[in-house]
Design a protein around this motif. Structure first.
Motif, PDB file in Angstrom:
ATOM      1  N   ILE A  47      30.965  21.268  51.001  1.00 18.44           N
ATOM      2  CA  ILE A  47      31.979  21.939  50.176  1.00 18.44           C
ATOM      3  C   ILE A  47      32.159  23.394  50.610  1.00 18.44           C
ATOM      4  N   LEU A  48      33.416  23.788  50.805  1.00 18.81           N
ATOM      5  CA  LEU A  48      33.761  25.190  51.034  1.00 18.81           C
ATOM      6  C   LEU A  48      34.488  25.664  49.783  1.00 18.81           C
ATOM      7  N   LYS A  49      33.909  26.680  49.116  1.00 20.68           N
ATOM      8  CA  LYS A  49      34.539  27.222  47.913  1.00 20.68           C
ATOM      9  C   LYS A  49      35.043  28.622  48.215  1.00 20.68           C
ATOM     10  N   ILE A  50      36.298  28.862  47.897  1.00 17.91           N
ATOM     11  CA  ILE A  50      36.914  30.176  48.076  1.00 17.91           C
ATOM     12  C   ILE A  50      37.163  30.716  46.671  1.00 17.91           C
ATOM     13  N   ASP A  51      36.485  31.815  46.359  1.00 19.69           N
ATOM     14  CA  ASP A  51      36.465  32.357  45.009  1.00 19.69           C
ATOM     15  C   ASP A  51      37.035  33.771  45.022  1.00 19.69           C
ATOM     16  N   ILE A  52      37.946  34.083  44.105  1.00 27.75           N
ATOM     17  CA  ILE A  52      38.498  35.433  43.973  1.00 27.75           C
ATOM     18  C   ILE A  52      37.799  36.088  42.786  1.00 27.75           C
ATOM     19  N   ARG A  53      37.156  37.239  43.030  1.00 22.24           N
ATOM     20  CA  ARG A  53      36.396  37.899  41.968  1.00 22.24           C
ATOM     21  C   ARG A  53      36.786  39.366  41.828  1.00 22.24           C
ATOM     22  N   ALA A  54      36.705  39.859  40.607  1.00 19.94           N
ATOM     23  CA  ALA A  54      36.936  41.282  40.347  1.00 19.94           C
ATOM     24  C   ALA A  54      35.809  42.078  40.989  1.00 19.94           C
ATOM     25  N   GLY A  55      36.132  43.262  41.518  1.00 13.98           N
ATOM     26  CA  GLY A  55      35.129  44.096  42.171  1.00 13.98           C
ATOM     27  C   GLY A  55      35.056  43.782  43.649  1.00 13.98           C
ATOM     28  N   ALA A  56      34.621  44.764  44.439  1.00 12.85           N
ATOM     29  CA  ALA A  56      34.641  44.625  45.889  1.00 12.85           C
ATOM     30  C   ALA A  56      33.361  44.050  46.485  1.00 12.85           C
ATOM     31  N   GLY A  58      31.716  41.057  45.449  1.00 12.35           N
ATOM     32  CA  GLY A  58      31.593  39.600  45.376  1.00 12.35           C
ATOM     33  C   GLY A  58      30.637  39.063  44.337  1.00 12.35           C
ATOM     34  N   ILE A  59      30.061  39.927  43.516  1.00 14.39           N
ATOM     35  CA  ILE A  59      29.149  39.439  42.477  1.00 14.39           C
ATOM     36  C   ILE A  59      29.927  39.209  41.181  1.00 14.39           C
ATOM     37  N   THR A  60      29.367  38.407  40.308  1.00 16.54           N
ATOM     38  CA  THR A  60      29.980  38.202  39.000  1.00 16.54           C
ATOM     39  C   THR A  60      29.664  39.418  38.151  1.00 16.54           C
ATOM     40  N   LEU A  61      30.695  40.132  37.744  1.00 15.67           N
ATOM     41  CA  LEU A  61      30.500  41.371  36.983  1.00 15.67           C
ATOM     42  C   LEU A  61      30.107  41.078  35.542  1.00 15.67           C
ATOM     43  N   PRO A  62      29.287  41.968  34.955  1.00 18.22           N
ATOM     44  CA  PRO A  62      28.986  41.807  33.528  1.00 18.22           C
ATOM     45  C   PRO A  62      30.269  42.009  32.720  1.00 18.22           C
ATOM     46  N   LEU A  63      30.333  41.375  31.568  1.00 17.84           N
ATOM     47  CA  LEU A  63      31.539  41.408  30.729  1.00 17.84           C
ATOM     48  C   LEU A  63      32.006  42.839  30.442  1.00 17.84           C
ATOM     49  N   LYS A  64      31.069  43.743  30.243  1.00 19.83           N
ATOM     50  CA  LYS A  64      31.407  45.146  29.950  1.00 19.83           C
ATOM     51  C   LYS A  64      32.242  45.767  31.072  1.00 19.83           C
ATOM     52  N   LEU A  66      33.831  43.821  33.557  1.00 20.87           N
ATOM     53  CA  LEU A  66      34.962  42.925  33.815  1.00 20.87           C
ATOM     54  C   LEU A  66      36.160  43.257  32.929  1.00 20.87           C
ATOM     55  N   LYS A  67      35.902  43.690  31.692  1.00 17.79           N
ATOM     56  CA  LYS A  67      36.982  44.007  30.743  1.00 17.79           C
ATOM     57  C   LYS A  67      37.879  45.145  31.224  1.00 17.79           C
ATOM     58  N   LYS A  68      37.424  45.937  32.181  1.00 13.81           N
ATOM     59  CA  LYS A  68      38.213  47.060  32.687  1.00 13.81           C
ATOM     60  C   LYS A  68      39.254  46.614  33.716  1.00 13.81           C
ATOM     61  N   TYR A  69      39.123  45.381  34.201  1.00 18.05           N
ATOM     62  CA  TYR A  69      40.029  44.846  35.233  1.00 18.05           C
ATOM     63  C   TYR A  69      41.205  44.126  34.583  1.00 18.05           C
ATOM     64  N   SER A  72      44.285  39.071  34.974  1.00 22.15           N
ATOM     65  CA  SER A  72      44.403  38.104  36.076  1.00 22.15           C
ATOM     66  C   SER A  72      43.120  37.987  36.892  1.00 22.15           C
ATOM     67  N   PHE A  73      42.267  39.019  36.860  1.00 14.86           N
ATOM     68  CA  PHE A  73      40.984  38.961  37.572  1.00 14.86           C
ATOM     69  C   PHE A  73      39.818  38.620  36.651  1.00 14.86           C
ATOM     70  N   GLN A  74      40.072  38.573  35.360  1.00 11.72           N
ATOM     71  CA  GLN A  74      38.991  38.262  34.425  1.00 11.72           C
ATOM     72  C   GLN A  74      38.716  36.764  34.350  1.00 11.72           C
TER      73      GLN A  74
END
Length: 199
Positions: A47-56, A58-64, A66-69, A72-74
């Protein structure tokens, strides 16, 4: 929908080599709380997964954070490509049974070959699953956006909605003007669904 993996990688302008067993992050630095990243996760060789994430990074940001983005990126935006099994097999000689032994995925990568094709099994944009009929248009738009290092999930969603038939609203609602088909509303059939008894 079938995808030519090598062509997709070339189209995106990814500088580092991508192959089974690898995870890469491509940063899209656009501005404060607008930067995002494309995560290519091929750690599972099937499996190749292509994931678009907030922040530069590539980690999953904490909700605190993430809410600043933008919204569409949340929500989740990703594509899952299942690698074609027939592209994974080769031969390294004969096994004891007289049958050809499949080449290991690692040995194929060492030789410089990666699986040529895969099939999109899932596509999610802004948390909404995209219909298979729209895979082609959305995936093509995603590749174009990645090439420019600026992904816009709202534009991807618009590509998907282009394939949705828009019907005229009932007489008590105002039409927007972009309707493609007229729908006949039968009050006797629809009314009971909303607790309105037939007139």
């Amino acid at each position: 929908m079938q995808v030519k993996i090598k062509e997709f990688i070339e189209k995106t302008g990814l500088k580092e080599p991508l192959y089974p067993g690898k995870r890469l992050i491509q940063a899209c630095v656009v501005g404060e709380f607008k930067s995002h990243s494309i995560v290519y996760d091929w750690r599972d060789p099937k499996i190749l997964k292509i994931d678009i994430r907030a922040g530069a990074n590539g980690i999953t940001l904490p909700l605190k954070e993430l809410k600043k983005y933008p919204v569409s990126f949340q929500a989740a935006t990703h594509v899952i490509i299942e690698i074609n099994e027939d592209e994974e097999e080769g031969s390294t000689g004969k096994s004891g049974s007289g049958r050809r032994a499949p080449k290991s995925r690692f040995s194929k990568v060492v030789e410089g070959s990666i699986p040529a094709a895969g099939k999109i099994s899932e596509m999610v944009v802004m948390g909404k699953e995209i219909a298979k009929e729209a895979f082609g248009k959305v995936f093509e738009a995603l590749a174009d956006q990645i090439e420019k290092l600026k992904v816009s999930p709202t534009e991807l969603m618009a590509k998907a909605s282009d394939l949705v038939t828009k019907y005229t609203p009932p007489s008590f609602m105002e039409a927007k003007g972009d309707e493609q088909a007229s729908y006949s509303y039968d009050r006797d059939k629809i009314g009971p669904m909303f607790g309105i008894s037939p007139g």
